[in-house]
Design a protein around this motif. Structure first.
Motif, mmCIF file in Angstrom:
data_model
loop_
_atom_site.group_PDB
_atom_site.id
_atom_site.type_symbol
_atom_site.label_atom_id
_atom_site.label_comp_id
_atom_site.label_asym_id
_atom_site.label_seq_id
_atom_site.Cartn_x
_atom_site.Cartn_y
_atom_site.Cartn_z
ATOM 1 N N PHE A 5 0.840 -1.201 0.000
ATOM 2 C CA PHE A 5 0.000 0.000 0.000
ATOM 3 C C PHE A 5 0.875 1.250 0.000
ATOM 4 N N ASP A 6 0.351 2.333 -0.550
ATOM 5 C CA ASP A 6 0.906 3.650 -0.286
ATOM 6 C C ASP A 6 0.484 4.041 1.125
ATOM 7 N N ARG A 7 1.422 4.560 1.913
ATOM 8 C CA ARG A 7 1.148 4.848 3.315
ATOM 9 C C ARG A 7 -0.049 5.765 3.506
ATOM 10 N N ASP A 8 -0.159 6.846 2.722
ATOM 11 C CA ASP A 8 -1.253 7.798 2.884
ATOM 12 C C ASP A 8 -2.597 7.166 2.531
ATOM 13 N N THR A 9 -2.616 6.320 1.487
ATOM 14 C CA THR A 9 -3.844 5.622 1.104
ATOM 15 C C THR A 9 -4.299 4.694 2.215
ATOM 16 N N LEU A 10 -3.364 3.943 2.780
ATOM 17 C CA LEU A 10 -3.689 3.019 3.871
ATOM 18 C C LEU A 10 -4.170 3.772 5.106
ATOM 19 N N LEU A 11 -3.500 4.864 5.434
ATOM 20 C CA LEU A 11 -3.889 5.653 6.603
ATOM 21 C C LEU A 11 -5.293 6.214 6.451
ATOM 22 N N SER A 12 -5.598 6.789 5.290
ATOM 23 C CA SER A 12 -6.934 7.341 5.038
ATOM 24 C C SER A 12 -8.008 6.267 5.160
ATOM 25 N N SER A 13 -7.735 5.078 4.636
ATOM 26 C CA SER A 13 -8.704 3.974 4.696
ATOM 27 C C SER A 13 -8.923 3.516 6.134
ATOM 28 N N LEU A 14 -7.850 3.428 6.911
ATOM 29 C CA LEU A 14 -7.970 3.004 8.307
ATOM 30 C C LEU A 14 -8.745 4.022 9.138
ATOM 31 N N GLU A 15 -8.576 5.305 8.868
ATOM 32 C CA GLU A 15 -9.329 6.330 9.592
ATOM 33 C C GLU A 15 -10.818 6.175 9.348
ATOM 34 N N ARG A 54 -17.718 -0.863 3.679
ATOM 35 C CA ARG A 54 -16.767 -1.575 2.829
ATOM 36 C C ARG A 54 -16.052 -0.563 1.940
ATOM 37 N N LEU A 55 -14.729 -0.614 1.956
ATOM 38 C CA LEU A 55 -13.898 0.288 1.165
ATOM 39 C C LEU A 55 -13.159 -0.491 0.096
ATOM 40 N N SER A 56 -13.089 0.068 -1.082
ATOM 41 C CA SER A 56 -12.200 -0.436 -2.125
ATOM 42 C C SER A 56 -10.879 0.309 -1.981
ATOM 43 N N VAL A 57 -9.771 -0.427 -1.783
ATOM 44 C CA VAL A 57 -8.482 0.181 -1.459
ATOM 45 C C VAL A 57 -7.447 -0.210 -2.506
ATOM 46 N N ASP A 58 -6.754 0.784 -3.042
ATOM 47 C CA ASP A 58 -5.703 0.521 -4.029
ATOM 48 C C ASP A 58 -4.531 -0.193 -3.360
ATOM 49 N N ALA A 59 -4.130 -1.338 -3.922
ATOM 50 C CA ALA A 59 -3.007 -2.105 -3.379
ATOM 51 C C ALA A 59 -2.448 -3.023 -4.455
ATOM 52 N N GLN A 60 -1.161 -3.318 -4.337
ATOM 53 C CA GLN A 60 -0.535 -4.331 -5.184
ATOM 54 C C GLN A 60 -0.648 -5.671 -4.455
ATOM 55 N N THR A 61 -1.170 -6.664 -5.126
ATOM 56 C CA THR A 61 -1.384 -7.965 -4.490
ATOM 57 C C THR A 61 -0.822 -9.079 -5.364
ATOM 58 N N LYS A 72 -8.010 -0.184 15.501
ATOM 59 C CA LYS A 72 -7.457 0.979 16.200
ATOM 60 C C LYS A 72 -5.946 0.877 16.342
ATOM 61 N N GLU A 73 -5.449 -0.323 16.695
ATOM 62 C CA GLU A 73 -4.019 -0.527 16.868
ATOM 63 C C GLU A 73 -3.277 -0.359 15.539
ATOM 64 N N SER A 74 -3.873 -0.877 14.466
ATOM 65 C CA SER A 74 -3.249 -0.736 13.146
ATOM 66 C C SER A 74 -3.153 0.728 12.743
ATOM 67 N N LEU A 75 -4.211 1.484 13.028
ATOM 68 C CA LEU A 75 -4.215 2.908 12.705
ATOM 69 C C LEU A 75 -3.083 3.631 13.428
ATOM 70 N N ILE A 77 -0.287 2.461 14.551
ATOM 71 C CA ILE A 77 1.019 2.062 14.012
ATOM 72 C C ILE A 77 1.299 2.782 12.698
ATOM 73 N N ILE A 78 0.310 2.778 11.799
ATOM 74 C CA ILE A 78 0.506 3.375 10.471
ATOM 75 C C ILE A 78 0.691 4.882 10.574
ATOM 76 N N LYS A 79 0.023 5.513 11.539
ATOM 77 C CA LYS A 79 0.169 6.963 11.728
ATOM 78 C C LYS A 79 1.623 7.365 11.949
ATOM 79 N N GLY A 80 2.349 6.524 12.666
ATOM 80 C CA GLY A 80 3.709 6.878 13.016
ATOM 81 C C GLY A 80 4.757 6.509 11.987
ATOM 82 N N LEU A 81 4.345 5.918 10.870
ATOM 83 C CA LEU A 81 5.302 5.498 9.849
ATOM 84 C C LEU A 81 5.516 6.597 8.812
ATOM 85 N N PRO A 82 6.682 6.641 8.200
ATOM 86 C CA PRO A 82 6.965 7.676 7.189
ATOM 87 C C PRO A 82 6.240 7.404 5.887
#
Length: 378
Positions: A5-15, A54-61, A72-75, A77-82
């Motif tokens: 995932f792109d970090r910002d895309t993942l963060l937005s989806s988790l929020e 349900r969210l459709s999220v861009d990702a390479q799989t 909540k825990e995943s959010l 963690i991802i918040k603190g990553l670059p």
């Protein structure tokens, strides 16, 4: 199974997901969300049994599969990553998270414990412009009750009727018994089916999620799913779908509350709001502000522990003098949703409801979007 995932895309989806899977539940499994890859497409799903997202999220799989993660825990963690790429890799009983020099391994929950939620892929219903629907629902929802004494007041009432063209006139209403807001929109009819004459009541929580998370450029399709045990409303956008259980009960006849006001005062919205705000500060918890409507003037008067105030606001009015008691907070909130520089305050007498609408709508005799505030005893 590996996802990138792109970090910002993942963060937005988790929020977004955490608005439902927020840990405030007696069922621990509902604090997790489902990550699923099917036919190469990635989706996130969370539910609290009443509302599902349900969210459709861009990702390479690299392959199809599914697993659960604590939301909540995943959010956090991802918040603190670059910024950059974040990789999730499913191992035998854990998820490996990698981002630059950061690596973590999180335990996964048993996927069989997650509720089996079905979200219909709707293709028919009422089609809305996203920005218009979000604005209307956001304005109306703040007038819904926060108390559960009358469940039907804890949501937004929605009803529709078909227009002359291939469209529908949709009316949305919310009230807490002290004030009421109503908005009308025109939607495209995409084989929506016959409406329920009693309308539908959508929870405030679902309305807030819709107003907050759907993209401005989206078109939103609204449909109903009728089941024996639970009727649901479905809102589908480009990358997000929300389903919500309808609130049971019959909504009161709101049209009886809207007054046919014979005294209409045109006032600068911001000037009136500023005066009411000062009044609320002065009277503190006394709640009642005295408003005197006279020729081309509104006198706002209040008193409390801090002292007293009297303020004159210019207006356009040429009728008899009327003195009304109001809750300044409620009247201010009604003025705040007026989409115009000037508002029209319509009254009959000191004991009748007060109608607030924009000058533009009043001049056009468009009474579809307005609010009502009940008077108070002085």
């Amino acid at each position: 199974m590996r996802l990138v995932f792109d970090r910002d895309t993942l963060l937005s989806s988790l929020e977004k997901i955490c608005s439902i899977a927020n840990g405030k539940t007696t069922f621990a499994i509902l604090s997790s969300f489902l990550i699923e890859v099917k036919d190469g497409k990635c989706s996130f799903t969370a539910t609290d049994l009443s509302d599902t997202m349900r969210l459709s999220v861009d990702a390479q799989t690299d392959e199809d599969g599914a697993f659960l993660l604590k939301a909540k825990e995943s959010l956090e963690i991802i918040k603190g990553l670059p910024k950059g790429e974040i990789t999730l890799e499913l191992l035998s009983n854990a998820i490996k998270i990698s981002c630059g020099k950061f690596k973590a391994s999180l335990n996964v929950s048993d996927i069989t414990e997650f509720p089996k939620v079905t979200i219909s892929d709707i293709t028919s219903g009422l089609k809305f412009n996203s920005s218009e629907l979000k604005s209307a629902l956001g304005n109306v929802a703040q007038f819904a009750s926060a108390e559960n004494a009358r469940p039907e007041f804890c949501g937004v009432h929605l009803e529709y009727k078909f227009g002359d063209k291939k469209d529908a006139v949709v009316t949305m209403v919310a009230t807490d018994g002290h004030r009421l807001a109503k908005a009308e929109l025109i939607s495209e009819d995409v084989n929506a089916g016959d409406p329920n004459p009693d309308g539908y009541i959508i929870s405030t929580k679902a309305v807030i999620m819709l107003a907050k998370f759907f993209a401005e450029e989206d078109s939103i399709l609204f449909a109903l799913e009728k089941k024996k045990s639970d009727n649901k409303a479905i809102f589908k956008g480009d990358k997000i779908t929300i389903t919500t259980s309808l609130i049971a009960g019959r909504y009161p006849d709101f049209s009886a509350v809207v007054p046919d006001a014979d005294k209409n005062i045109v006032v600068d919205k911001n000037a009136m709001m500023a005066s009411l705000k000062r009044s609320a500060l002065i009277n503190n918890k006394q709640l009642v502000t005295r408003i005197e409507l006279s020729k081309d003037n509104i006198n706002v008067c209040s008193s409390g522990q801090m002292g007293s105030m009297s303020d004159d606001v210019e207006c356009k009015y040429d009728g008899e003098t009327v003195v009304i008691g109001v809750n300044p907070k409620y009247l201010n909130e009604s003025l705040s949703i007026v989409d115009d520089s000037f508002a029209v305050i319509g009254v009959i007498d000191c004991d009748s409801p007060i109608r607030i609408m924009s000058e533009t709508d009043f001049d056009a005799k468009n009474f579809g979007t307005l609010s009502v505030v009940m008077p108070m005893q002085l």
